[in-house]
Design a protein around this motif. Sequence first.
Motif, PDB file in Angstrom:
ATOM      1  N   LEU A 322       0.834  -1.203   0.000  1.00 16.46           N
ATOM      2  CA  LEU A 322       0.000   0.000   0.000  1.00 16.46           C
ATOM      3  C   LEU A 322       0.870   1.256   0.000  1.00 16.46           C
ATOM      4  CD1 LEU A 322      -2.818   1.205   0.143  1.00 16.46           C
ATOM      5  CD2 LEU A 322      -2.707   1.023   2.638  1.00 16.46           C
ATOM      6  N   GLY A 323       1.961   1.226   0.775  1.00 15.42           N
ATOM      7  CA  GLY A 323       2.898   2.357   0.771  1.00 15.42           C
ATOM      8  C   GLY A 323       3.541   2.540  -0.585  1.00 15.42           C
ATOM      9  N   GLY A 324       3.960   1.430  -1.216  1.00 14.13           N
ATOM     10  CA  GLY A 324       4.567   1.521  -2.538  1.00 14.13           C
ATOM     11  C   GLY A 324       3.599   2.054  -3.578  1.00 14.13           C
ATOM     12  N   THR A 325       2.335   1.594  -3.512  1.00 13.96           N
ATOM     13  CA  THR A 325       1.329   2.081  -4.455  1.00 13.96           C
ATOM     14  C   THR A 325       1.055   3.566  -4.228  1.00 13.96           C
ATOM     15  OG1 THR A 325       0.323  -0.120  -4.369  1.00 13.96           O
ATOM     16  CG2 THR A 325      -0.954   1.618  -5.425  1.00 13.96           C
ATOM     17  N   GLY A 326       1.069   3.971  -2.961  1.00 11.67           N
ATOM     18  CA  GLY A 326       0.873   5.385  -2.651  1.00 11.67           C
ATOM     19  C   GLY A 326       1.986   6.260  -3.198  1.00 11.67           C
ATOM     20  N   VAL A 327       3.220   5.793  -3.082  1.00  9.87           N
ATOM     21  CA  VAL A 327       4.355   6.550  -3.635  1.00  9.87           C
ATOM     22  C   VAL A 327       4.247   6.638  -5.153  1.00  9.87           C
ATOM     23  CG1 VAL A 327       6.866   6.546  -3.941  1.00  9.87           C
ATOM     24  CG2 VAL A 327       5.889   6.012  -1.712  1.00  9.87           C
ATOM     25  N   LEU A 328       3.819   5.552  -5.785  1.00  4.32           N
ATOM     26  CA  LEU A 328       3.620   5.581  -7.242  1.00  4.32           C
ATOM     27  C   LEU A 328       2.587   6.627  -7.632  1.00  4.32           C
ATOM     28  CD1 LEU A 328       3.435   1.776  -8.096  1.00  4.32           C
ATOM     29  CD2 LEU A 328       5.158   3.361  -8.899  1.00  4.32           C
ATOM     30  N   PHE A 329       1.488   6.668  -6.874  1.00  5.95           N
ATOM     31  CA  PHE A 329       0.406   7.598  -7.180  1.00  5.95           C
ATOM     32  C   PHE A 329       0.847   9.050  -6.962  1.00  5.95           C
ATOM     33  CE2 PHE A 329      -3.125  10.163  -5.547  1.00  5.95           C
ATOM     34  CZ  PHE A 329      -4.016  10.090  -6.609  1.00  5.95           C
ATOM     35  N   LEU A 330       1.540   9.295  -5.852  1.00 11.37           N
ATOM     36  CA  LEU A 330       1.923  10.662  -5.498  1.00 11.37           C
ATOM     37  C   LEU A 330       3.153  11.143  -6.254  1.00 11.37           C
ATOM     38  CD1 LEU A 330       1.437  10.286  -1.647  1.00 11.37           C
ATOM     39  CD2 LEU A 330      -0.031  11.613  -3.175  1.00 11.37           C
ATOM     40  N   ALA A 331       4.065  10.232  -6.567  1.00 11.82           N
ATOM     41  CA  ALA A 331       5.322  10.628  -7.232  1.00 11.82           C
ATOM     42  C   ALA A 331       5.494   9.858  -8.531  1.00 11.82           C
ATOM     43  CB  ALA A 331       6.502  10.414  -6.289  1.00 11.82           C
ATOM     44  N   SER A 332       6.295   8.789  -8.507  1.00  7.44           N
ATOM     45  CA  SER A 332       6.561   8.035  -9.734  1.00  7.44           C
ATOM     46  C   SER A 332       7.213   6.706  -9.395  1.00  7.44           C
ATOM     47  CB  SER A 332       7.489   8.834 -10.662  1.00  7.44           C
ATOM     48  OG  SER A 332       8.769   8.953 -10.063  1.00  7.44           O
ATOM     49  N   THR A 333       7.414   5.896 -10.441  1.00 11.50           N
ATOM     50  CA  THR A 333       8.144   4.639 -10.298  1.00 11.50           C
ATOM     51  C   THR A 333       9.565   4.883  -9.806  1.00 11.50           C
ATOM     52  OG1 THR A 333       6.845   3.684 -12.096  1.00 11.50           O
ATOM     53  CG2 THR A 333       8.895   2.563 -11.550  1.00 11.50           C
ATOM     54  N   VAL A 334      10.123   6.039 -10.181  1.00 14.58           N
ATOM     55  CA  VAL A 334      11.492   6.382  -9.788  1.00 14.58           C
ATOM     56  C   VAL A 334      11.633   6.373  -8.275  1.00 14.58           C
ATOM     57  CG1 VAL A 334      13.223   8.211  -9.815  1.00 14.58           C
ATOM     58  CG2 VAL A 334      11.910   7.734 -11.871  1.00 14.58           C
ATOM     59  N   LEU A 335      10.782   7.153  -7.593  1.00 14.75           N
ATOM     60  CA  LEU A 335      10.886   7.244  -6.137  1.00 14.75           C
ATOM     61  C   LEU A 335      10.544   5.917  -5.477  1.00 14.75           C
ATOM     62  CD1 LEU A 335      11.469   8.992  -3.712  1.00 14.75           C
ATOM     63  CD2 LEU A 335       9.085   9.739  -3.722  1.00 14.75           C
ATOM     64  N   ALA A 336       9.563   5.192  -6.005  1.00 13.96           N
ATOM     65  CA  ALA A 336       9.211   3.888  -5.442  1.00 13.96           C
ATOM     66  C   ALA A 336      10.391   2.913  -5.539  1.00 13.96           C
ATOM     67  CB  ALA A 336       7.991   3.324  -6.166  1.00 13.96           C
ATOM     68  N   GLY A 337      11.082   2.924  -6.688  1.00  9.44           N
ATOM     69  CA  GLY A 337      12.248   2.067  -6.846  1.00  9.44           C
ATOM     70  C   GLY A 337      13.380   2.453  -5.919  1.00  9.44           C
ATOM     71  N   VAL A 338      13.563   3.744  -5.722  1.00  4.94           N
ATOM     72  CA  VAL A 338      14.621   4.225  -4.823  1.00  4.94           C
ATOM     73  C   VAL A 338      14.338   3.791  -3.388  1.00  4.94           C
ATOM     74  CG1 VAL A 338      15.577   6.312  -3.787  1.00  4.94           C
ATOM     75  CG2 VAL A 338      15.349   6.165  -6.256  1.00  4.94           C
ATOM     76  N   LEU A 339      13.107   3.987  -2.920  1.00  2.00           N
ATOM     77  CA  LEU A 339      12.758   3.594  -1.557  1.00  2.00           C
ATOM     78  C   LEU A 339      12.831   2.078  -1.387  1.00  2.00           C
ATOM     79  CD1 LEU A 339       9.759   5.995  -0.858  1.00  2.00           C
ATOM     80  CD2 LEU A 339      12.073   6.149   0.051  1.00  2.00           C
ATOM     81  N   ASN A 340      12.514   1.349  -2.441  1.00  2.00           N
ATOM     82  CA  ASN A 340      12.631  -0.106  -2.385  1.00  2.00           C
ATOM     83  C   ASN A 340      14.085  -0.527  -2.205  1.00  2.00           C
ATOM     84  OD1 ASN A 340      11.044  -2.507  -2.425  1.00  2.00           O
ATOM     85  ND2 ASN A 340      11.886  -2.997  -4.427  1.00  2.00           N
ATOM     86  N   ALA A 341      15.013   0.268  -2.766  1.00  2.00           N
ATOM     87  CA  ALA A 341      16.440  -0.028  -2.596  1.00  2.00           C
ATOM     88  C   ALA A 341      16.940   0.397  -1.224  1.00  2.00           C
ATOM     89  CB  ALA A 341      17.246   0.676  -3.682  1.00  2.00           C
ATOM     90  N   VAL A 342      16.329   1.444  -0.652  1.00  2.00           N
ATOM     91  CA  VAL A 342      16.761   1.923   0.664  1.00  2.00           C
ATOM     92  C   VAL A 342      16.510   0.865   1.738  1.00  2.00           C
ATOM     93  CG1 VAL A 342      16.284   3.652   2.453  1.00  2.00           C
ATOM     94  CG2 VAL A 342      16.472   4.346   0.093  1.00  2.00           C
ATOM     95  N   ARG A 343      15.460   0.058   1.549  1.00  2.00           N
ATOM     96  CA  ARG A 343      15.149  -0.947   2.572  1.00  2.00           C
ATOM     97  C   ARG A 343      16.173  -2.074   2.625  1.00  2.00           C
ATOM     98  NH1 ARG A 343      12.097  -5.653   0.817  1.00  2.00           N
ATOM     99  NH2 ARG A 343      11.744  -5.626  -1.438  1.00  2.00           N
ATOM    100  N   VAL A 344      17.051  -2.159   1.622  1.00  6.06           N
ATOM    101  CA  VAL A 344      18.044  -3.243   1.575  1.00  6.06           C
ATOM    102  C   VAL A 344      18.980  -3.221   2.782  1.00  6.06           C
ATOM    103  CG1 VAL A 344      20.004  -4.160   0.296  1.00  6.06           C
ATOM    104  CG2 VAL A 344      17.923  -3.535  -0.911  1.00  6.06           C
ATOM    105  N   PRO A 345      19.668  -2.087   3.054  1.00  2.08           N
ATOM    106  CA  PRO A 345      20.541  -2.092   4.234  1.00  2.08           C
ATOM    107  C   PRO A 345      19.770  -2.284   5.530  1.00  2.08           C
ATOM    108  CG  PRO A 345      20.374   0.119   3.289  1.00  2.08           C
ATOM    109  CD  PRO A 345      19.776  -0.824   2.305  1.00  2.08           C
ATOM    110  N   LEU A 346      18.540  -1.785   5.617  1.00  6.08           N
ATOM    111  CA  LEU A 346      17.742  -1.972   6.824  1.00  6.08           C
ATOM    112  C   LEU A 346      17.466  -3.454   7.060  1.00  6.08           C
ATOM    113  CD1 LEU A 346      15.109   0.907   6.347  1.00  6.08           C
ATOM    114  CD2 LEU A 346      17.212   0.960   7.695  1.00  6.08           C
ATOM    115  N   THR A 347      17.056  -4.159   6.005  1.00  5.07           N
ATOM    116  CA  THR A 347      16.756  -5.591   6.129  1.00  5.07           C
ATOM    117  C   THR A 347      18.014  -6.397   6.417  1.00  5.07           C
ATOM    118  OG1 THR A 347      14.988  -5.271   4.503  1.00  5.07           O
ATOM    119  CG2 THR A 347      15.612  -7.531   5.007  1.00  5.07           C
TER     120      THR A 347
END
Length: 390
Positions: A322-347
């Motif tokens: 739901l968060g990813g879909t919200g970012v897509l709606f509000l911004a773009s695939t670019v920001l969604a992909g970036v945030l998806n990569a940010v979670r890598v070091p956290l995980t």
Amino acid sequence: MFIPSQTTLITVIRSNAGLYIIELVINNNIAMGEETSQANGSTTTSLRRKAAEVIATSLETYRSKPFSFWLLLFLSSGAMLTAFPASSLLSRLYYTDGGQSKWILSWAAVAGWPLPALLLLPLYALGKASPTPLSLTLCFWYALLGFLSAADNLMYAWAYAYLPASTASLVAASSLAFSALFGRAIAKNTLNMSSLNAVVVITAGVVIVALDSGSDRPPGVTPRQYALGFVLDVLGSALHGLIFALSELVFARVLGRRSFHVVLEQQAAVSLCAFAFTSAGLAVAEGFPAMRREAARFAHGGEAAYANVMVWTAVTFQLGVLGGTGVLFLASTVLAGVLNAVRVPLTSIAAVIWFHDPMSGFKILALVITVWGFASYMVGHSSVRKTSRS
């Protein structure tokens, strides 16, 4: 009258020349000092000017959108950065404590489809939004995205069965590269050299993890199973990037960016379709009776612990998507992909702490390279955004 000798004249000339040279050097040093001072001053002024420009641009961007937009973007980004890592760790916990079925884990991920639907009901009841009419085109897109989501979840379920959580998350960082490529091909997002550099760098990080495959293979996992998990993790990341790009296309051309309630509608409909596809697969694989057997022998609490893992897997996955879909709606695939990569070091860090995953030098290098690629992508996107604004 005194007449100086030739030797005396040469001495005087040399002395005068020496004094002149000394004076010239002193004057040059003073001049250079003044120039250095001026250069330092101009550098400081330039830095202050750039900082002022950045602040002015940030304020301009902030004022161009209402407060509700930034609040929703903040909540959507926060959901991606917390729920997705939690979902990944729960997936690994399911296998660590006795779970075995890939279909059951995939089913649990989409079993939380009523969550976005429940969030919609108050909006409909209070008259804040009205349901979007279902057309044949919209139903087709919901079914297609649901099928792709079901396949994506199944691939990730196989990956977490055979890979440590830290390794699986590092390989999943390749979704940023796929998001960039599919976003360019499908959603027509701009892709410049910095972004391409990020794609190459992150791919190199995935290759480094592959080269170190022998050091972190979980006990009982064969080399063939590890390789299968690695390949399916990459394929799942590619499918993840494709789903991001297609979702943005649906918002742009079918649903429109009318209000945020269409995000909840799409998420509920797509998750329901994915739930239907996964339930059919689970029934064919006789996975429903297997749930009781798994729950009975589940570690650290039996049926109660098993139910806990299933419920929180459903909740965290739905919140993350739901968060990813919200970012897509509000911004773009670019920001969604970036945030998806940010979670890598956290995980990865969380997996090392909770599951004691091995963190070899190769994996640390891959983590550094992944963060580097993420930074390069952010710089490239910022440059594109600044150029398009100009």
